[in-house]
Design an enzyme around this catalytic site. Structure first.
Site, PDB file in Angstrom:
ATOM      1  N   ARG A  11      16.806  22.073  56.463  1.00 22.32           N
ATOM      2  CA  ARG A  11      15.805  22.756  57.295  1.00 22.32           C
ATOM      3  C   ARG A  11      15.481  24.135  56.723  1.00 22.32           C
ATOM      4  O   ARG A  11      14.438  24.340  56.128  1.00 22.32           O
ATOM      5  CB  ARG A  11      16.311  22.873  58.749  1.00 22.32           C
ATOM      6  CG  ARG A  11      15.211  23.223  59.764  1.00 22.32           C
ATOM      7  CD  ARG A  11      14.846  24.710  59.805  1.00 22.32           C
ATOM      8  NE  ARG A  11      15.945  25.573  60.207  1.00 22.32           N
ATOM      9  CZ  ARG A  11      15.858  26.895  60.245  1.00 22.32           C
ATOM     10  NH1 ARG A  11      14.739  27.507  59.887  1.00 22.32           N
ATOM     11  NH2 ARG A  11      16.897  27.637  60.594  1.00 22.32           N
ATOM     12  N   ASP A  12      16.387  25.066  56.874  1.00 23.28           N
ATOM     13  CA  ASP A  12      16.135  26.442  56.448  1.00 23.28           C
ATOM     14  C   ASP A  12      15.904  26.524  54.949  1.00 23.28           C
ATOM     15  O   ASP A  12      15.138  27.367  54.474  1.00 23.28           O
ATOM     16  CB  ASP A  12      17.318  27.319  56.864  1.00 23.28           C
ATOM     17  CG  ASP A  12      17.027  28.802  56.745  1.00 23.28           C
ATOM     18  OD1 ASP A  12      15.834  29.178  56.780  1.00 23.28           O
ATOM     19  OD2 ASP A  12      17.975  29.585  56.622  1.00 23.28           O
ATOM     20  N   HIS A 205      22.244  35.813  53.253  1.00 18.31           N
ATOM     21  CA  HIS A 205      21.418  35.581  52.074  1.00 18.31           C
ATOM     22  C   HIS A 205      22.012  36.352  50.901  1.00 18.31           C
ATOM     23  O   HIS A 205      22.728  37.338  51.083  1.00 18.31           O
ATOM     24  CB  HIS A 205      19.977  36.015  52.343  1.00 18.31           C
ATOM     25  CG  HIS A 205      19.200  35.029  53.157  1.00 18.31           C
ATOM     26  ND1 HIS A 205      17.901  34.676  52.869  1.00 18.31           N
ATOM     27  CD2 HIS A 205      19.535  34.302  54.254  1.00 18.31           C
ATOM     28  CE1 HIS A 205      17.467  33.793  53.755  1.00 18.31           C
ATOM     29  NE2 HIS A 205      18.440  33.552  54.604  1.00 18.31           N
ATOM     30  N   CYS A 236      13.305  33.799  52.645  1.00 21.77           N
ATOM     31  CA  CYS A 236      12.584  34.244  53.835  1.00 21.77           C
ATOM     32  C   CYS A 236      11.172  34.675  53.449  1.00 21.77           C
ATOM     33  O   CYS A 236      11.002  35.638  52.705  1.00 21.77           O
ATOM     34  CB  CYS A 236      13.309  35.416  54.496  1.00 21.77           C
ATOM     35  SG  CYS A 236      12.415  36.090  55.906  1.00 21.77           S
ATOM     36  N   ASN A 245      19.577  31.296  51.038  1.00 24.50           N
ATOM     37  CA  ASN A 245      20.876  31.389  51.687  1.00 24.50           C
ATOM     38  C   ASN A 245      21.981  31.249  50.649  1.00 24.50           C
ATOM     39  O   ASN A 245      21.774  30.701  49.570  1.00 24.50           O
ATOM     40  CB  ASN A 245      21.024  30.246  52.694  1.00 24.50           C
ATOM     41  CG  ASN A 245      19.985  30.289  53.784  1.00 24.50           C
ATOM     42  OD1 ASN A 245      19.994  31.174  54.612  1.00 24.50           O
ATOM     43  ND2 ASN A 245      19.080  29.328  53.770  1.00 24.50           N
TER      44      ASN A 245
END
Length: 302
Positions: A11-12, A205, A236, A245
């Site tokens: 997802r992220d 991160h 981001c 991340n």
């Protein structure tokens, strides 16, 4: 001591990758990660496909997964419309995403912190009433691209509000990766006065190469849950220069070296890192993936 890893790559990680990944590719990635022993894997996000096209097939992803099995597959839900879609898809756990920075909240959510918390409270209440688990995220806990350093007291206020509304766990995100261990200690000292360390997670991160050091600092402060992304995927879009991340395989190497238990097979995660990197046409960000290399039998599919 047991440490929980929340895998956020599907997802992220993927949501900020420009190269589209097919449904088959996403499912194989998730299946590989689950086979490694990971028990919490973010599977998608019910957000506008106009803004996050990579997540447009999240309902199809959930439809193909065993949502009643031992692996948790949370999905990101930004508002009540997203919750409706998540409920229709059979989701059993959702995540809401706030910020400790007023400016970041307005850029990311188009509303200030107080209004965002009110909106999340409505989503959380409905989700809990429907029997779902709800996890909370707080962005910019150690720095903001618009405001610079963020006061630990502000992080504590937002984290406490998410806990009060029913979030079982609060993930504290160093969104732009500017944190250092001393600031992690200061921030967590403030947050722990409002939320027990057992309900906190670290989400770091690696923009300045500090993520592993910051995880070590958080461990010293009693945090035993960490978010990470296979191959170091993601970043981001609101934070210029922010890398992805921290890589799951790098975190596993650290934890194993410290004698901490995760229940996760490092070799299988490294293979998953090479698999998704091949699909994206790029190299893994993580150093451990390069140090351990590919398995001779690994074949990219999807």
């Amino acid at each position: 001591m047991q440490v929980k890893i929340v895998e956020v790559g599907p997802r992220d990680g993927l949501q900020n990758e420009k190269q589209p990944v097919t449904l088959a590719g996403k499912l194989e990635l998730i299946q590989r990660l689950a086979a490694s022993g990971l028990t919490h894997i973010e599977a998608g996000a019910f957000v506008s496909p106009r803004w996050v096209p990579q997540m447009a097939d999240s309902a199809d992803v959930l439809a193909a997964l065993d949502l009643a099995g031992p692996v948790h597959y949370p999905v990101l839900v930004p508002n009540e419309k997203g919750l409706d879609a998540a409920l229709a898809a059979g989701a059993r756990e959702i995540a809401v995403f706030g910020a400790a920075s007023e400016s970041f909240s307005r850029h990311n959510l188009n509303m200030g912190i107080n209004d965002s918390l009110s909106a999340f409270a409505a989503v959380t209440r409905r989700a809990l009433d429907a029997g779902l688990r709800v996890r909370g995220y707080v962005s910019c806990v150690l720095g903001c691209p618009y405001e610079g350093e963020i006061a630990p007291s502000q992080v504590a206020r937002v984290a406490a509000a998410l806990r009060e509304m029913g979030c079982y766990e609060i993930s504290l995100g160093d969104t732009i990766g500017t944190g250092t261990p001393n600031r992690v200690h200061e921030m967590l000292a403030a947050v722990r006065k409002q939320v027990p360390a057992t309900q906190l997670a670290g989400h770091f991160h690696d923009s300045y190469g500090m993520a592993i050091a910051n995880i070590t600092a958080a461990l010293q402060m009693g945090v035993h849950t960490f978010d990470s992304s296979v191959a170091g995927l993601g970043g981001c879009p609101y934070a210029r220069g922010a890398s992805g991340n921290v890589a799951t395989e790098d975190v596993l190497w650290l934890l194993q070296g410290m004698g901490l238990q995760t229940g996760v097979d490092l070799r299988q995660v490294v293979d998953a890192a090479w698999f998704i990197s091949d699909l994206l046409g790029k190299m893994p960000v993580s150093r451990v993936a390069h140090a351990l290399g590919r398995s001779p039998h690994a074949v990219a599919r999807g």
